[in-house]
Design a protein around this motif. Sequence first.
Motif, PDB file in Angstrom:
ATOM      1  N   ILE A   1       0.840  -1.196   0.000  1.00 20.45           N
ATOM      2  CA  ILE A   1       0.000   0.000   0.000  1.00 20.45           C
ATOM      3  C   ILE A   1       0.877   1.248   0.000  1.00 20.45           C
ATOM      4  CG2 ILE A   1      -0.283  -0.062   2.510  1.00 20.45           C
ATOM      5  CD1 ILE A   1      -3.181   1.042   1.964  1.00 20.45           C
ATOM      6  N   ALA A   2       0.528   2.202  -0.855  1.00 18.38           N
ATOM      7  CA  ALA A   2       1.269   3.458  -0.987  1.00 18.38           C
ATOM      8  C   ALA A   2       0.656   4.541  -0.110  1.00 18.38           C
ATOM      9  CB  ALA A   2       1.264   3.915  -2.447  1.00 18.38           C
ATOM     10  N   LYS A   3       1.417   5.593   0.075  1.00 17.58           N
ATOM     11  CA  LYS A   3       0.975   6.804   0.772  1.00 17.58           C
ATOM     12  C   LYS A   3       0.636   6.559   2.241  1.00 17.58           C
ATOM     13  CE  LYS A   3      -1.953   7.954  -2.673  1.00 17.58           C
ATOM     14  NZ  LYS A   3      -2.983   8.742  -3.338  1.00 17.58           N
ATOM     15  N   ILE A   4       1.416   5.686   2.889  1.00 22.30           N
ATOM     16  CA  ILE A   4       1.248   5.449   4.315  1.00 22.30           C
ATOM     17  C   ILE A   4       2.443   6.072   5.029  1.00 22.30           C
ATOM     18  CG2 ILE A   4       1.081   3.725   6.160  1.00 22.30           C
ATOM     19  CD1 ILE A   4      -1.391   3.815   4.320  1.00 22.30           C
ATOM     20  N   SER A   5       2.166   6.986   5.949  1.00 19.95           N
ATOM     21  CA  SER A   5       3.206   7.582   6.777  1.00 19.95           C
ATOM     22  C   SER A   5       3.496   6.613   7.918  1.00 19.95           C
ATOM     23  CB  SER A   5       2.737   8.925   7.333  1.00 19.95           C
ATOM     24  OG  SER A   5       3.671   9.414   8.266  1.00 19.95           O
ATOM     25  N   VAL A   6       4.746   6.198   8.025  1.00 18.94           N
ATOM     26  CA  VAL A   6       5.182   5.269   9.061  1.00 18.94           C
ATOM     27  C   VAL A   6       5.989   6.078  10.077  1.00 18.94           C
ATOM     28  CG1 VAL A   6       6.509   3.182   9.546  1.00 18.94           C
ATOM     29  CG2 VAL A   6       5.341   3.430   7.338  1.00 18.94           C
ATOM     30  N   SER A   7       5.549   6.070  11.332  1.00 22.90           N
ATOM     31  CA  SER A   7       6.253   6.805  12.390  1.00 22.90           C
ATOM     32  C   SER A   7       6.690   5.851  13.484  1.00 22.90           C
ATOM     33  CB  SER A   7       5.350   7.878  12.995  1.00 22.90           C
ATOM     34  OG  SER A   7       4.993   8.839  12.034  1.00 22.90           O
ATOM     35  N   PHE A   8       7.973   5.914  13.815  1.00 19.10           N
ATOM     36  CA  PHE A   8       8.524   5.162  14.938  1.00 19.10           C
ATOM     37  C   PHE A   8       8.614   6.159  16.095  1.00 19.10           C
ATOM     38  CE2 PHE A   8      10.944   1.200  13.340  1.00 19.10           C
ATOM     39  CZ  PHE A   8       9.995   0.939  12.376  1.00 19.10           C
ATOM     40  N   VAL A   9       7.809   5.925  17.139  1.00 17.80           N
ATOM     41  CA  VAL A   9       7.739   6.808  18.302  1.00 17.80           C
ATOM     42  C   VAL A   9       8.469   6.127  19.457  1.00 17.80           C
ATOM     43  CG1 VAL A   9       6.186   8.017  19.879  1.00 17.80           C
ATOM     44  CG2 VAL A   9       5.515   7.687  17.474  1.00 17.80           C
ATOM     45  N   PRO A  10       9.514   6.765  20.002  1.00 18.94           N
ATOM     46  CA  PRO A  10      10.285   6.119  21.069  1.00 18.94           C
ATOM     47  C   PRO A  10       9.416   5.720  22.263  1.00 18.94           C
ATOM     48  CG  PRO A  10      11.396   8.100  20.310  1.00 18.94           C
ATOM     49  CD  PRO A  10      10.032   8.094  19.681  1.00 18.94           C
ATOM     50  N   VAL A  11       9.618   4.501  22.751  1.00 16.14           N
ATOM     51  CA  VAL A  11       8.916   4.027  23.943  1.00 16.14           C
ATOM     52  C   VAL A  11       9.409   4.866  25.121  1.00 16.14           C
ATOM     53  CG1 VAL A  11       8.654   2.068  25.527  1.00 16.14           C
ATOM     54  CG2 VAL A  11       8.586   1.695  23.057  1.00 16.14           C
ATOM     55  N   GLY A  12       8.491   5.312  25.945  1.00 18.59           N
ATOM     56  CA  GLY A  12       8.849   6.125  27.102  1.00 18.59           C
ATOM     57  C   GLY A  12       8.808   7.611  26.819  1.00 18.59           C
TER      58      GLY A  12
ATOM     59  N   THR B   1       5.451   5.313   2.507  1.00 19.13           N
ATOM     60  CA  THR B   1       5.535   4.199   1.566  1.00 19.13           C
ATOM     61  C   THR B   1       5.385   4.659   0.121  1.00 19.13           C
ATOM     62  OG1 THR B   1       3.173   3.712   1.778  1.00 19.13           O
ATOM     63  CG2 THR B   1       4.671   2.511   3.233  1.00 19.13           C
ATOM     64  N   ASP B   2       6.087   3.944  -0.766  1.00 17.79           N
ATOM     65  CA  ASP B   2       5.962   4.175  -2.197  1.00 17.79           C
ATOM     66  C   ASP B   2       4.910   3.211  -2.765  1.00 17.79           C
ATOM     67  OD1 ASP B   2       7.216   1.651  -2.397  1.00 17.79           O
ATOM     68  OD2 ASP B   2       9.144   2.498  -3.026  1.00 17.79           O
ATOM     69  N   GLU B   3       4.811   3.117  -4.072  1.00 13.85           N
ATOM     70  CA  GLU B   3       3.791   2.273  -4.711  1.00 13.85           C
ATOM     71  C   GLU B   3       3.952   0.780  -4.380  1.00 13.85           C
ATOM     72  OE1 GLU B   3       1.066   3.269  -6.388  1.00 13.85           O
ATOM     73  OE2 GLU B   3       1.674   5.315  -5.933  1.00 13.85           O
ATOM     74  N   GLN B   4       5.160   0.357  -4.019  1.00 14.80           N
ATOM     75  CA  GLN B   4       5.399  -1.045  -3.659  1.00 14.80           C
ATOM     76  C   GLN B   4       5.290  -1.278  -2.147  1.00 14.80           C
ATOM     77  OE1 GLN B   4       7.787   0.596  -5.832  1.00 14.80           O
ATOM     78  NE2 GLN B   4       6.372  -0.077  -7.424  1.00 14.80           N
ATOM     79  N   GLY B   5       4.868  -0.229  -1.420  1.00  9.45           N
ATOM     80  CA  GLY B   5       4.723  -0.333   0.032  1.00  9.45           C
ATOM     81  C   GLY B   5       6.024  -0.171   0.798  1.00  9.45           C
ATOM     82  N   ASN B   6       7.123   0.147   0.105  1.00 10.78           N
ATOM     83  CA  ASN B   6       8.428   0.283   0.752  1.00 10.78           C
ATOM     84  C   ASN B   6       8.605   1.663   1.377  1.00 10.78           C
ATOM     85  OD1 ASN B   6       9.455  -2.303  -0.106  1.00 10.78           O
ATOM     86  ND2 ASN B   6       9.594  -1.423  -2.155  1.00 10.78           N
ATOM     87  N   PHE B   7       9.308   1.694   2.509  1.00  5.90           N
ATOM     88  CA  PHE B   7       9.643   2.966   3.148  1.00  5.90           C
ATOM     89  C   PHE B   7      11.063   2.900   3.693  1.00  5.90           C
ATOM     90  CE2 PHE B   7       8.037   0.333   6.599  1.00  5.90           C
ATOM     91  CZ  PHE B   7       8.895   0.596   7.644  1.00  5.90           C
TER      92      PHE B   7
END
Length: 143
Positions: A43-54, A64-70
């Motif tokens: 899936i494309a156009k998904i913003s992936v955010s890694f939020v630090p625990v704590g 993500t791009d058209e191949q779902g890669n980020f």
Amino acid sequence: MLFRRMNCLSVLLLASCFLAGCGGSGDGPVPAKGVVTFNGSPIAKISVSFVPVGGSGQIAEGTTDEQGNFKLRTLEPGDGAWVGDYQVSLKYVPDVIADMPAFTGGQKSEPSPIPAKYGNPSKSGFTATVDADASKNVFTFDL
């Protein structure tokens, strides 16, 4: 002459400080990437955010791009994330932003193809651990 020698020494010390990371251990973001799928398809156009625990630390993000890669970025595009544990949020990034209240005549925003719960890092159900070994930092999130 003494002043000139001190200036030269100051420049050398300043340059070595920058090269050494100003006294740091050389730590920085580690490359991290992955793929997002929805019902088994990329899936494309998904913003992936890694939020630090704590809550302390820096958020790393990618889209993500058209191949779902980020590829994650913290300070610069593609530099990755700091080593540590993260909660993950995933949000759809539409091409069209809806009108603000009191403004009319514009376009409507695209509806998100993924459930809203994935946009909240504490409710998404996804976590990740970024390792100092970049080869271990390939993540798959199947929604």
